[in-house]
Design a protein around this motif. Sequence first.
Motif, PDB file in Angstrom:
ATOM      1  N   UNK A  79       0.440  -0.679  -0.267  1.00  0.00           N
ATOM      2  CA  UNK A  79       0.064   0.444  -0.028  1.00  0.00           C
ATOM      3  C   UNK A  79       1.016   1.470  -0.278  1.00  0.00           C
ATOM      4  N   UNK A  80       0.874   2.242  -1.226  1.00  0.00           N
ATOM      5  CA  UNK A  80       1.239   3.302  -1.120  1.00  0.00           C
ATOM      6  C   UNK A  80       0.641   4.430  -0.543  1.00  0.00           C
ATOM      7  N   UNK A  81       1.564   4.891   0.452  1.00  0.00           N
ATOM      8  CA  UNK A  81       0.377   6.462   1.190  1.00  0.00           C
ATOM      9  C   UNK A  81       1.248   7.611   0.584  1.00  0.00           C
ATOM     10  N   UNK A  82       0.964   8.672   0.727  1.00  0.00           N
ATOM     11  CA  UNK A  82       1.271  10.061  -0.209  1.00  0.00           C
ATOM     12  C   UNK A  82       2.695   9.815  -0.361  1.00  0.00           C
ATOM     13  N   UNK A  83       3.281   9.756   1.525  1.00  0.00           N
ATOM     14  CA  UNK A  83       4.614  10.201   1.286  1.00  0.00           C
ATOM     15  C   UNK A  83       5.778   9.280   0.288  1.00  0.00           C
TER      16      UNK A  83
END
Lengths: 391, 314
Positions: A211-215
């Motif tokens: 899961x790729x978060x905004x950071x």
Amino acid sequence: MTKREGLEVSIAVADAAMLSDVDVVSAYPITPQTHIVEHLAELVANGELKAAYIPVESEHSAMSACLGASAIGARTFTATASQGLELMHEVLYVASAMRFPIVMAVANRALSAPISIWGDHSDVMATRDVGWIQIFVENGQEAVDNVICAFRMGEDKRVLLPVMIHLDGFVLTHVIEPIELPDKKDVDRFLPPFKYPLPLDPEKPVTMGAFGQPFIYTEVKWAQEINLEKSKDVILEVWQEFGKAFGRQYSPIEQYQTDGAKVLLLTMGSYSETAMVAVDKMRNDGKEVGLLKLRLWRPFPYEELRESIKSAEILIVLDRAISFGGPGGPVCSEVKAALYGGEKQPKVVGFVGGLGGRDITMSGFEEMINRGIEIARTGSKREFEIYGVRE
Amino acid sequence: MATAVHGPGIITELEPFTPGHRACSGCAEALAVRLAAKAIGNNAIIVNATGCMEVVASPFPYTSWRIPWIHTLFENAAAVASGVEAGLKSMEKKGKTPERNIKVVALAGDGGTSDIGLQALSGALERGHDFVYICLDNEAYMNTGIQRSSATPYGASTTTSPAGKESLGQITWKKNMPAIAVAHDIPYVATACPSYHRDLMKKVAKAVATPGPAYVHILSACPTGWRCPTDDAIKIGRLAVKTGTFPLYEVENGQYKLNLNLTKLEPVGNYLKMQGRFRHLTEDTIKEIQERVTQEYNKLVALASKSGEKASPE
């Protein structure tokens, strides 16, 4: 010694996948791709091709199964067209972002509605931004050669990207052409076995598709873009190596009769063959006309394009798809964007034609070129014109 | 330190699904995955559909999985698993990799299974891939905020089937996914619930050991979406089973077997009244649900008695 023989292009494309020693084929039938996958199924059934053939229930699953197979390190091939390409749309993004070097032949076909089984490039253009390497071929030999090249390009550790080989539906997929199928041992020499760096393997567990978060998302996308841009060097290298090994050399943009040409026509795919004949005739008539055949669609060959238009005053671009409500054809607008602000800027004229299998004859190309010259000089009321449309 | 779920010699200490994931407190689904993972073991590849268990287990750069795990999209877990399985078989057959009997297990929620992923699942079951598909059923799209799915039970209030003056909430009966799996003539189908942890693990292990496709449907309480105290998830799961709302059974090669010998079903109201999602239901509706539950349970009893398999006492 290899010999040229009369082969249906679809059959030859399937044979090229076999020569490339694919491990998994996952496909769903759609006209005009069917002959490719039928032949692959036949090769597997006869034991000529040692591979798993997964007869999936949709194109979405076809590409999804390709993801799974590629993730464990299997060399994976599929083919589709038109609605099938659109149905697998979201999966295409995953294939490139997760760096799976799947190779897919696309038998280019129009999109519904109205339903049309015939050729144009609407399907390709809708998948323009999916992050795949995309190559257009002009004839059967190019299709065969580029399927083999595609595996080597995509699987190169500097690349690790999926590759689409675009071949026009029917006018290319269903014609019989003299084709030279390379020897298996030559292909084996040219194409090393696929070694995926980090496959799904219980002995060395990895998590894929986290899961790729905004950071981190932006950096992931940036890396992906840089990677696709840089793949051009490897693409050129592979074409060069292929040329050395097999004697047929490919380039991102092929120039035909461009010496001293003030007017250039840019085409893609099989229609380039008719366009060449038209250019020959116009040259014979004393007109300074040449042809650019755009083979590498992604990554877009900016330098090669700028280089190839240096002597031209007028550049006519034929698109076989419409960007509705936009600037006409997607190829033309990209060409304009690539040339805008450059030192040398020919007048760029856009045509859309050859939609849904509508033929463009030799005299048709001549007519289009002449009309293009006229528009370049006197202008048009429209951003682009549709060649041969009955209004 | 997490407390190990094991009894000496009974339950393995193996934890392929590790603590530290981001599931809500009281999540029975995370427990179901933990138990299932114990039964699956280390020699496996997990294919996870988009959903709660994907999101909570893989916020980059962390992962809860000690075994190889892949997530790609929402509706395609069964198709990706098909590719993994066919790829492994092909590579082994060609001698490119050694034969290792790696197990392939797909995990998906009830939406990813009974709605958007149904086609891919049907295709994979029909083609006969050697894999296990586990549906983690918490009866709504909990990850996106409690929207109804076709697995949401009749009368449940969700954010897209809200109870109101004109509606009692979900107005359709829960889609019978195990029956759909059975209709594919696959060798093994089972239902399970983490409230019966040993039964769950036994079934997952059996599914993994079954050649060909196997389907395990696990009901797991979601305190967030079911509107219940976080320490009630296990109790509610038990009531789902004991009321006959979610019977535990297996279907091996078409033969039904009820796993618990419930001499008398508990009233369904006991189950419904523990959950806020049903709090608007009138006694009339509860009666209607009771009739349906009894009828469906009796159908299963009839199917099981036809097979002649005896259920074990609870």
